[in-house]
Design an enzyme around this catalytic site. Structure first.
Site, PDB file in Angstrom:
ATOM      1  CG  ASN A   9      -1.685   1.269   1.417  1.00 56.77           C
ATOM      2  OD1 ASN A   9      -1.778   2.074   0.490  1.00 56.77           O
ATOM      3  ND2 ASN A   9      -2.265   1.458   2.593  1.00 56.77           N
ATOM      4  CE  LYS A  11      -0.128   3.335   4.727  1.00 58.39           C
ATOM      5  NZ  LYS A  11      -0.050   3.473   6.167  1.00 58.39           N
ATOM      6  CG  HIS A  94      -5.803   2.312   5.005  1.00 50.06           C
ATOM      7  ND1 HIS A  94      -5.366   3.247   5.909  1.00 50.06           N
ATOM      8  CD2 HIS A  94      -4.832   1.374   4.923  1.00 50.06           C
ATOM      9  CE1 HIS A  94      -4.166   2.883   6.345  1.00 50.06           C
ATOM     10  NE2 HIS A  94      -3.822   1.756   5.766  1.00 50.06           N
ATOM     11  CD  GLU A  96      -2.805   5.752   6.561  1.00 50.08           C
ATOM     12  OE1 GLU A  96      -2.787   5.806   5.315  1.00 50.08           O
ATOM     13  OE2 GLU A  96      -1.919   5.193   7.231  1.00 50.08           O
ATOM     14  CD  GLU A 164      -3.813  -2.196   7.272  1.00 49.26           C
ATOM     15  OE1 GLU A 164      -2.706  -2.479   6.821  1.00 49.26           O
ATOM     16  OE2 GLU A 164      -4.377  -1.126   7.026  1.00 49.26           O
ATOM     17  N   GLY A 170       2.247   2.333  10.779  1.00 46.33           N
ATOM     18  CA  GLY A 170       3.237   3.399  10.634  1.00 46.33           C
ATOM     19  C   GLY A 170       3.896   3.801  11.945  1.00 46.33           C
ATOM     20  CB  SER A 210       4.823  -1.746  11.999  1.00 49.77           C
ATOM     21  OG  SER A 210       4.450  -0.387  12.213  1.00 49.77           O
TER      22      SER A 210
HETATM   23  P1  PGA Z   1       2.616   0.319   7.625  1.00 46.25           P
HETATM   24  O1  PGA Z   1       1.192   0.550   6.953  1.00 46.25           O
HETATM   25  O2  PGA Z   1       3.131  -0.980   7.082  1.00 46.25           O
HETATM   26  O3  PGA Z   1       3.444   1.497   7.184  1.00 46.25           O
HETATM   27  O4  PGA Z   1       2.411   0.270   9.093  1.00 46.25           O
HETATM   28  C1  PGA Z   1       0.306  -0.504   6.750  1.00 46.25           C
HETATM   29  C2  PGA Z   1      -0.981   0.030   6.175  1.00 46.25           C
HETATM   30  O5  PGA Z   1      -1.428   1.103   6.600  1.00 46.25           O
HETATM   31  O6  PGA Z   1      -1.594  -0.593   5.276  1.00 46.25           O
END
Ligand code: PGA
Length: 251
Positions: A9, A11, A94, A96, A164, A170, A210
């Site tokens: 992803n 982003k 997601h 976010e 998630e 993140g 992460s």
């Molecule tokens: P990350 O993000 O691996 O940077 O923690 C995962 C995601 O938000 O899909």
């Protein structure tokens, strides 16, 4: 047997040119993957990414899709627009988007149903915040996200679920493999009771938050975890490839 699926992803990272270069770097590294490999790129990168991915074993994914086939929805993108470029997967809901863009279980549901009827495979994200986990509300939150967000899906095995935990995204703070396995096991049980036990056995459930080259093998060794949705570590070809090769650590 559920085939593992590792999806990047990106982003809001990589211009179209940068994205194409990253794909060129990833392609040879994952050509012999034993799992499904997907990159979910920013919408405007899709044409260049589609071109760069031609003839490879990597599938193309988007990060959102609107629920209407077309119309007055400024700034949105329809399933047909994605499909014209060979997009196969789309991330929906997601955290976010839930946090910053007003996405709710209801809009997640509408987008998911629209994606499915257009023949796209939705990667539907669910997960609890830190406050919810610490307040003992994880199962309640997941129940709601499954009951509301996945309402009306005919064949749940046609979607991919990404678990998630918001506190792990993140932050460098990964759920332990045991924690992730336990919660994903819970999600599978819930899917069995809301939909059907057979479909629950078939549906692929990823872990995200992460996940990186160092922890992918131990997460993927867990029986309930069928893949990963990778943010930060998907932006570097060797790191992403190492995750794709979770099954051959040290070889
Ligand atoms: P990350 O993000 O691996 O940077 O923690 C995962 C995601 O938000 O899909």
């Amino acid at each position: 047997m559920r085939r593992p699926i590792i999806a990047g992803n990106w982003k809001m990272n990589n211009t179209a040119k940068e994205g194409a270069a990253l794909i060129e770097a990833i392609k040879p590294l994952v050509a012999d993957a034993n799992c499904d490999v997907v990159v979910c790129v920013p919408a405007i990168d899709i044409p260049a990414a589609a071109e760069a991915l031609k003839g490879s074993n990597i599938a193309l994914g988007a990060q959102n899709v609107h629920f209407a086939p077309k119309g007055a929805y400024t700034g949105e993108i329809s399933a047909d627009m994605l499909k014209e470029y060979g997009v196969e997967y789309v991330i929906i809901g997601h955290s976010e988007r839930r946090q910053y863009f007003g996405e709710t279980d209801e809009t997640v549901n509408k987008r998911t149903l629209a994606a499915l009827s257009a023949g796209l495979t939705p990667i539907v994200c669910i997960g609890e915040t830190l406050e919810e986990r610490e307040g003992g509300k994880t199962e309640q939150v997941l129940d709601r996200q499954i009951e509301e967000g996945m309402k009306g899906i005919d064949d749940i095995s046609k979607i991919v679920i990404a678990y998630e935990p918001v506190w792990a995204i993140g932050t460098g703070r990964t759920a332990t493999a045991e924690q992730a396995n336990e919660t994903i096991g819970y999600i599978r049980k819930k899917v069995a009771s809301v939909f059907c036990p057979k479909c629950a056995e078939k549906v692929r459930i990823q872990y995200g938050g992460s996940m990186n080259a160092g922890n992918a093998a131990s997460l993927m060794a867990m029986p309930e975890i069928d893949g990963g949705l990778i943010g930060g570590a998907s932006l570097k070809a060797p790191d992403f490839a190492a995750i794709v090769h979770f099954d051959r650590e040290g070889k």
